[in-house]
Design a protein around this motif. Sequence first.
Motif, PDB file in Angstrom:
ATOM      1  N   UNK A 142       1.163  -1.204  -0.027  1.00 54.78           N
ATOM      2  CA  UNK A 142       0.031  -0.019   0.075  1.00 54.78           C
ATOM      3  C   UNK A 142       0.817   1.142  -0.044  1.00 54.78           C
ATOM      4  N   UNK A 143       0.633   2.141  -0.746  1.00 53.85           N
ATOM      5  CA  UNK A 143       0.998   3.563  -0.905  1.00 53.85           C
ATOM      6  C   UNK A 143       0.490   4.224   0.241  1.00 53.85           C
ATOM      7  N   UNK A 144       1.340   5.327   0.995  1.00 54.17           N
ATOM      8  CA  UNK A 144       0.854   6.147   2.175  1.00 54.17           C
ATOM      9  C   UNK A 144       1.213   7.567   1.943  1.00 54.17           C
ATOM     10  N   UNK A 145       0.518   8.480   2.131  1.00 54.69           N
ATOM     11  CA  UNK A 145       1.037   9.799   2.028  1.00 54.69           C
ATOM     12  C   UNK A 145       1.611  10.066   3.199  1.00 54.69           C
ATOM     13  N   UNK A 146       1.275   9.419   4.678  1.00 54.48           N
ATOM     14  CA  UNK A 146       1.674   9.985   5.763  1.00 54.48           C
ATOM     15  C   UNK A 146       2.819   8.669   6.521  1.00 54.48           C
ATOM     16  N   UNK A 147       3.359   8.940   7.622  1.00 55.62           N
ATOM     17  CA  UNK A 147       4.311   7.924   8.128  1.00 55.62           C
ATOM     18  C   UNK A 147       3.480   7.010   8.820  1.00 55.62           C
ATOM     19  N   UNK A 148       3.962   5.788   9.219  1.00 54.09           N
ATOM     20  CA  UNK A 148       3.430   4.942   9.998  1.00 54.09           C
ATOM     21  C   UNK A 148       4.395   4.127  11.030  1.00 54.09           C
ATOM     22  N   UNK A 149       3.842   3.626  11.847  1.00 56.29           N
ATOM     23  CA  UNK A 149       4.602   2.902  12.786  1.00 56.29           C
ATOM     24  C   UNK A 149       4.784   1.314  12.508  1.00 56.29           C
ATOM     25  N   UNK A 150       5.924   0.773  12.288  1.00 58.57           N
ATOM     26  CA  UNK A 150       6.038  -0.884  11.885  1.00 58.57           C
ATOM     27  C   UNK A 150       5.616  -1.656  12.892  1.00 58.57           C
ATOM     28  N   UNK A 151       4.800  -2.461  12.662  1.00 59.64           N
ATOM     29  CA  UNK A 151       4.072  -3.669  13.678  1.00 59.64           C
ATOM     30  C   UNK A 151       5.348  -4.353  14.031  1.00 59.64           C
ATOM     31  N   UNK A 152       6.378  -4.865  13.155  1.00 60.45           N
ATOM     32  CA  UNK A 152       7.273  -5.660  13.226  1.00 60.45           C
ATOM     33  C   UNK A 152       8.672  -5.268  13.985  1.00 60.45           C
ATOM     34  N   UNK A 153       8.837  -3.958  13.880  1.00 55.48           N
ATOM     35  CA  UNK A 153      10.119  -3.483  14.395  1.00 55.48           C
ATOM     36  C   UNK A 153       9.843  -2.255  15.744  1.00 55.48           C
TER      37      UNK A 153
ATOM     38  N   UNK B 219       7.943   4.316   9.348  1.00 60.92           N
ATOM     39  CA  UNK B 219       8.361   4.232   8.095  1.00 60.92           C
ATOM     40  C   UNK B 219       7.311   5.160   7.288  1.00 60.92           C
ATOM     41  N   UNK B 220       7.839   5.170   5.918  1.00 61.45           N
ATOM     42  CA  UNK B 220       7.293   6.500   5.119  1.00 61.45           C
ATOM     43  C   UNK B 220       6.678   5.981   3.732  1.00 61.45           C
ATOM     44  N   UNK B 221       5.725   6.210   3.217  1.00 65.74           N
ATOM     45  CA  UNK B 221       5.281   6.106   1.840  1.00 65.74           C
ATOM     46  C   UNK B 221       4.830   4.875   1.480  1.00 65.74           C
ATOM     47  N   UNK B 222       5.853   3.922   1.656  1.00 68.98           N
ATOM     48  CA  UNK B 222       5.537   2.398   1.070  1.00 68.98           C
ATOM     49  C   UNK B 222       5.456   1.535   2.220  1.00 68.98           C
ATOM     50  N   UNK B 223       4.189   0.853   2.371  1.00 70.47           N
ATOM     51  CA  UNK B 223       3.962  -0.151   3.603  1.00 70.47           C
ATOM     52  C   UNK B 223       3.674  -1.519   3.100  1.00 70.47           C
TER      53      UNK B 223
ATOM     54  N   UNK C 157      -3.855  -8.159  10.338  1.00 68.18           N
ATOM     55  CA  UNK C 157      -4.020  -6.720  10.634  1.00 68.18           C
ATOM     56  C   UNK C 157      -2.832  -6.095  11.089  1.00 68.18           C
ATOM     57  N   UNK C 158      -1.679  -6.427  10.519  1.00 65.84           N
ATOM     58  CA  UNK C 158      -0.463  -5.732  10.787  1.00 65.84           C
ATOM     59  C   UNK C 158       0.360  -4.834   9.587  1.00 65.84           C
ATOM     60  N   UNK C 159       0.863  -3.993   9.633  1.00 61.76           N
ATOM     61  CA  UNK C 159       1.655  -3.065   8.847  1.00 61.76           C
ATOM     62  C   UNK C 159       3.003  -2.775   9.032  1.00 61.76           C
ATOM     63  N   UNK C 160       3.789  -3.316   8.093  1.00 57.90           N
ATOM     64  CA  UNK C 160       5.304  -3.407   8.184  1.00 57.90           C
ATOM     65  C   UNK C 160       6.112  -2.743   7.041  1.00 57.90           C
ATOM     66  N   UNK C 161       7.263  -2.515   7.522  1.00 54.46           N
ATOM     67  CA  UNK C 161       8.354  -2.031   6.313  1.00 54.46           C
ATOM     68  C   UNK C 161       8.526  -3.204   5.402  1.00 54.46           C
ATOM     69  N   UNK C 162       9.002  -3.013   4.267  1.00 54.42           N
ATOM     70  CA  UNK C 162       9.431  -3.991   3.427  1.00 54.42           C
ATOM     71  C   UNK C 162      10.453  -4.796   3.777  1.00 54.42           C
ATOM     72  N   UNK C 163      11.487  -4.178   4.416  1.00 56.12           N
ATOM     73  CA  UNK C 163      12.743  -5.144   4.961  1.00 56.12           C
ATOM     74  C   UNK C 163      12.266  -6.028   6.101  1.00 56.12           C
TER      75      UNK C 163
END
Length: 497
Positions: free
Chosen positions: A61-72, A76-80, A87-93
């Motif tokens: 998903x592309x995001x215009x705002x930052x997010x907090x990665x549920x894994x670390x 994170x910015x833009x790409x999640x 129901x978790x959102x993470x960095x690609x890495x």
Amino acid sequence: MHLMLWGMLAIFAMKEICNTKTQGAGFVYCCSPCKFVVHIECVSPSPIIEDKSHQHPFTLIWRQSSFICDACGTEGNYVAYVCCTCSIIVHKKCISLPRVIKSKWHDHRIFHTYFLLEEDFESASDCVICHDEVNLEHGSYFCSDCKIIFHVNCVTNEKGSYFVVSTETEDEKSSKSLELLPDTTIESITCVIERNSGGEATKVKHCKHIHDLIMTDQIAKYDHKCCDGCTLPVLDSFYHCSQCDFFLHKACAELPKMKHVWHHSCPQPLILVSDDIFRCGICGEVSNGFGYKCDECYDHTCFLCVIALTPGAQTSQGHEHPLFFYPTYEGQCSACGDEIKGAFRCKDCNFALDWVCIRLPTIARHKCDEHLLALTYHDDNNYLKHHYCDICEKKRDPNRWFFHCANCDTCAHVKCVLGKYPCIKLGSIYKKRDHPHPLTFVKKSYYYPKCIKCDEPCEYLALECAESRCNYIVHWECVASHQLKSRSLPQENRVWS
């Protein structure tokens, strides 16, 4: 909107999509006016990613705002990537974060988890490495047996400090490297012969002694004895040999035969050694106690440093709060006043101890007084003439730690009491090649025979022949190699400098 240019980047830069830094030359897309930098592979990221570390696919998903990665737990910015099932959102890495790792920072395997409950902890949920609180609502690495937790980025920051535990490598483990280290430790106590009603081992066999060892708490009977492991006086429950002069603190007896430590860079575990004299690579002290040796670089670490630098809170009778080790701390030691780099520091107040003062003995003997001297943390006597050392007769800072006899009011600097070789156990045997008999470490109190090498009185640490008919005695510094003569280890040589 600006044009993105394709070019090479030859400096450190934070990539805005994946939030990683890259050093050196490499092709990227960049916008100079906005200082916006993107990896080539990040321009068109994969819409769906599957990884064996997670049972469901992750969707881009592309995001215009930052997010907090549920894994670390970091921003994170833009790409999640999201897992709609969990129901978790993470960095690609972070999609490929290993589920189970074995780290130098802990004896057990640690497991990645996306959230934890406060009930999982007996006390604060602070990271073992940085000592800051871990947000339990986001990802971390956790040992359920020991109830300890790590920030994901703290424990995976150095690639050589951990390895991924997988079913493929499970059967290939060997004791020779970190990657292949067995999950269970090899105990130094090879056999428990007797236990008390509480299940505590009271009679044992230890791998570094030929006789059985018996536990006792009769401290008064052995108040002049020292532990063969750490060389400190025996003050708590300890094991002793009824047939010879051998003592081990309970904590020293329970240290394993092989041990990984975070402060040693070689990948293989350190091996328990005894019957040797060495200079500790951490504190710089010369010791004839037990230690851990690296078979790759031949560096030694004394028991006192291994115990003090074990991750977690340390305690000191000179301070009411727990102390944590901070490798990058720079300041002044509260005990001795020396400028230090790397210290055991209190999180609640401005108190710090260096690696020597954290492990000072609480009692000591010296020929200046017939009684035991107690380590004292502040001098409340305001009489100026009282602020002198009774050994060197020089001024003493009343705000610094010192040794004191309450019966005789003897006061002395810590260094004056302990001398140049505080980690040498007197009475222990040293086998010298050019003398036919075993030699004993001694420190004469009143009668000072002359050294056979320099013809000067043996007032300080010396080696004396154990044979009654042999009058051989020599200063330790007259026969010791340059590496084993008294000197301090320069600060720049410390492993965390």
